[in-house]
Design a protein around this motif. Structure first.
Motif, PDB file in Angstrom:
ATOM      1  N   GLU A  92      48.536  30.339  40.197  1.00  0.00           N
ATOM      2  CA  GLU A  92      47.180  30.456  41.411  1.00  0.00           C
ATOM      3  C   GLU A  92      48.525  29.407  42.179  1.00  0.00           C
ATOM      4  N   ALA A 117      48.575  33.446  47.231  1.00  0.00           N
ATOM      5  CA  ALA A 117      47.308  33.115  46.322  1.00  0.00           C
ATOM      6  C   ALA A 117      46.549  33.878  46.579  1.00  0.00           C
ATOM      7  N   THR A 161      41.740  34.151  42.273  1.00  0.00           N
ATOM      8  CA  THR A 161      41.384  34.084  41.099  1.00  0.00           C
ATOM      9  C   THR A 161      40.107  33.578  41.328  1.00  0.00           C
TER      10      THR A 161
END
Length: 426
Positions: free
Chosen positions: A116, A123, A126
Motif C-alpha cells: 500500500e 493505493a 485495503t
C-alpha cells in the motif's frame, strides 16, 4: 434439503447481519465461504451487541457453524474472537473449520502495508489485515492451509520455506520464521480440534435434509471479478463464490437472497454514479446512521441504483430481495431510482468493466413521489402508504426480482417477511 444464501448486493453495509440473524434462527447450520477478518457484522443477541469478524453469526442460534475453504483465517484473530464469545457465555464447541482454508500469518499483514505504501496515490485502501497477500499466496501456491498448520512438523517446514522465498521478493521484510513458529504452533494446538473436511460435513448435512444458511461477507460490488475493480476485495463474496468457497455443488442452493438498501451507500474510493451531496445526502446519512462501525467515517450515499443490483442479480442468481432501511426515505418529497446509465451517448444496463468508464457514466432516473407518514410501526406491505408500496414495486420491477422482505427500522420486529425462504417455495 434447503440451502439458502444471503449476499450483500451493493457495496456492503446493507444490513446482512440482521437478515442473517433472522434466517439463522430457522437454520440447522450457518456457513461462511469467503473473506477474512476484513469483513464483519454486528449481531444483537440476548440484548447485547456483538461484533464478529470471522465466526458466522449462527454461533448465537444453531451453534453449528462452518468456516469454509474459501476463507483466509488469521489464527490469532480467531482465538481472540472465540475468547470474546466464551467470556460472554457463548459456546463455541460447534465450530467447524475447513482443513483447506488458508492461514493468514504476520508476514501477510507486513506485506499488505508495504505494498500500500509503494502504491502511493494509487493505493487501493485495503483494511491492512493481510487479506490480499494471503489470497495471492493461495493462487501462487505457496500458501499454508489449515491442514498444514495443525501439523507441527509440516507447518514449521513450510513456514520457513515461504518466508525465505518472500524475503527474496521483499528484501525489507522483517518477519522471523522461528519467532512466528514458536508463537503460532501454540495457536494451532487450540484450533486443531475444530479442523475437519467441511465439504464432507456439509454433504452429510444436506443428505440428512438439514437447513443450511450460507452467509456472505461484504457486498457483490466488491467482487474481484465483477465488482468495481480495482476498488474491490480479494474474493468472490456473492453466491458465485459459494461452490468453490464451501466445497459444495450449485444444485444444493435453493434460494439466494440479495440484501439491498432502499438507497445506496459506499465506503472509500471508487466510482459511485448515483452519489448525492449537500443537504439531502446529510439527511439520508443522519437518518440511516451511515457512519463506519469502527472508523466512524461518514459513508457516501446516493439514490438506489438498479444497474448495480441487476449486476448482483446476474452474478448471484438472486431469487429474492430483502429491502432494508425503507424508513430512512420518509419525508423526502421526490425519490429517484436509477434504471440505466448513459455512456458515450448510448444507454447501457450493466457496469462497464473499466473503472475509468464507470466514472464517466451519466445515471438515468425515474422519479416517484415520496411519503411523509411514519412507517416504523407497520407490520405488513398493505399498511404502507401507497407511495411507499409503489416505490417497492418499482424496485422489484427494475431489478427483475421479487421482494422477499423489507425493513422499516433496526429491530427484528421491524422486518416484514413476504416470503419465508426456508418454508415457502418459489
Amino acid at each position: 434439503m434447503a440451502g439458502v444464501v444471503v449476499v450483500g448486493s451493493q457495496w456492503g453495509d446493507e444490513g446482512k447481519g440482521k437478515v442473517t440473524d433472522y434466517l439463522a434462527q430457522q437454520a440447522d447450520l450457518v456457513v461462511r465461504y469467503s473473506g477474512g477478518n476484513n469483513a464483519g457484522h454486528t449481531i444483537v443477541y440476548d440484548g447485547k451487541k456483538f461484533a464478529l469478524r470471522l465466526i458466522p453469526s449462527g454461533i448465537f442460534t444453531t451453534g453449528e457453524v462452518v468456516m469454509g475453504n474459501g476463507m483466509v483465517i488469521n489464527p490469532k484473530a480467531l482465538l481472540e474472537e472465540i475468547k470474546y464469545l466464551n467470556d460472554a457465555g457463548i459456546n463455541t464447541d460447534k465450530i467447524h473449520i475447513s482443513d483447506r482454508a488458508q492461514v493468514l500469518l504476520p508476514y501477510h499483514i507486513e506485506i499488505d502495508a508495504m505494498e500500500e505504501a509503494l502504491r502511493g496515490d494509487a493505493a487501493i485502501g485495503t483494511t491492512g489485515r493481510g487479506i490480499g497477500p494471503c489470497y495471492v499466496d493461495k493462487y501462487d501456491r505457496v500458501g499454508i492451509r489449515m491442514g498444514d498448520f495443525i501439523n507441527e512438523e509440516r507447518f514449521n517446514k513450510k513456514l520457513h520455506q515461504v518466508i525465505s522465498f518472500k524475503k527474496k521478493l521483499y528484501p525489507d521484510l522483517k518477519a522471523d520464521a522461528d519467532q512466528i513458529f514458536e508463537e503460532y504452533k501454540e495457536y494451532a494446538k487450540v484450533i486443531k480440534p475444530y479442523v475437519c473436511d467441511t465439504g464432507e460435513f456439509l454433504d452429510e448435512a444436506f443428505e440428512a435434509n438439514k437447513k443450511v444458511l450460507f452467509e456472505g461477507a461484504q457486498g457483490t460490488m466488491l467482487d474481484i471479478d465483477y465488482g468495481t475493480y480495482p476498488y474491490v476485495t480479494s474474493s468472490n463474496p456473492g453466491a458465485n463464490g459459494v461452490s468453490s468457497g464451501a466445497s459444495i455443488g450449485p444444485l444444493y442452493l435453493d434460494d439466494v437472497v440479495g440484501i439491498v438498501k432502499a438507497y445506496t451507500t459506499r465506503v472509500g474510493a471508487g466510482a459511485f454514479p448515483t452519489e448525492l451531496d449537500g443537504d439531502l445526502a446529510h439527511q439520508i446519512r443522519e437518518a440511516g446512521h451511515e457512519y463506519g462501525t469502527v472508523t466512524k467515517r461518514p459513508r457516501r450515499v446516493g439514490w438506489f441504483d438498479a444497474v448495480v443490483v441487476n449486476q448482483s442479480r446476474r452474478m448471484s442468481s438472486l431469487t429474492g430481495i430483502s429491502l432494508m432501511l425503507l424508513d430512512v426515505l420518509t419525508g423526502i418529497p421526490t425519490l429517484k431510482l436509477c434504471y440505466a446509465y448513459k455512456l458515450d451517448g448510448k444507454e447501457i444496463h450493466s457496469l462497464p468493466a473499466c473503472v475509468e468508464d464507470l466514472e464517466r457514466v451519466e445515471p438515468l432516473y425515474i422519479e416517484l413521489p415520496g411519503w411523509s407518514e411514519d412507517i416504523s410501526n407497520v407490520t405488513s406491505f398493505e399498511e404502507l402508504p401507497v407511495n411507499a408500496q409503489n416505490y417497492i414495486d418499482k424496485i422489484s420491477e427494475l431489478v427483475h426480482c421479487p421482494i422477499d422482505m423489507f425493513s422499516v427500522g433496526p429491530d427484528r420486529k421491524q422486518t416484514i417477511v413476504l416470503r419465508n425462504v426456508f418454508e415457502d417455495k418459489k
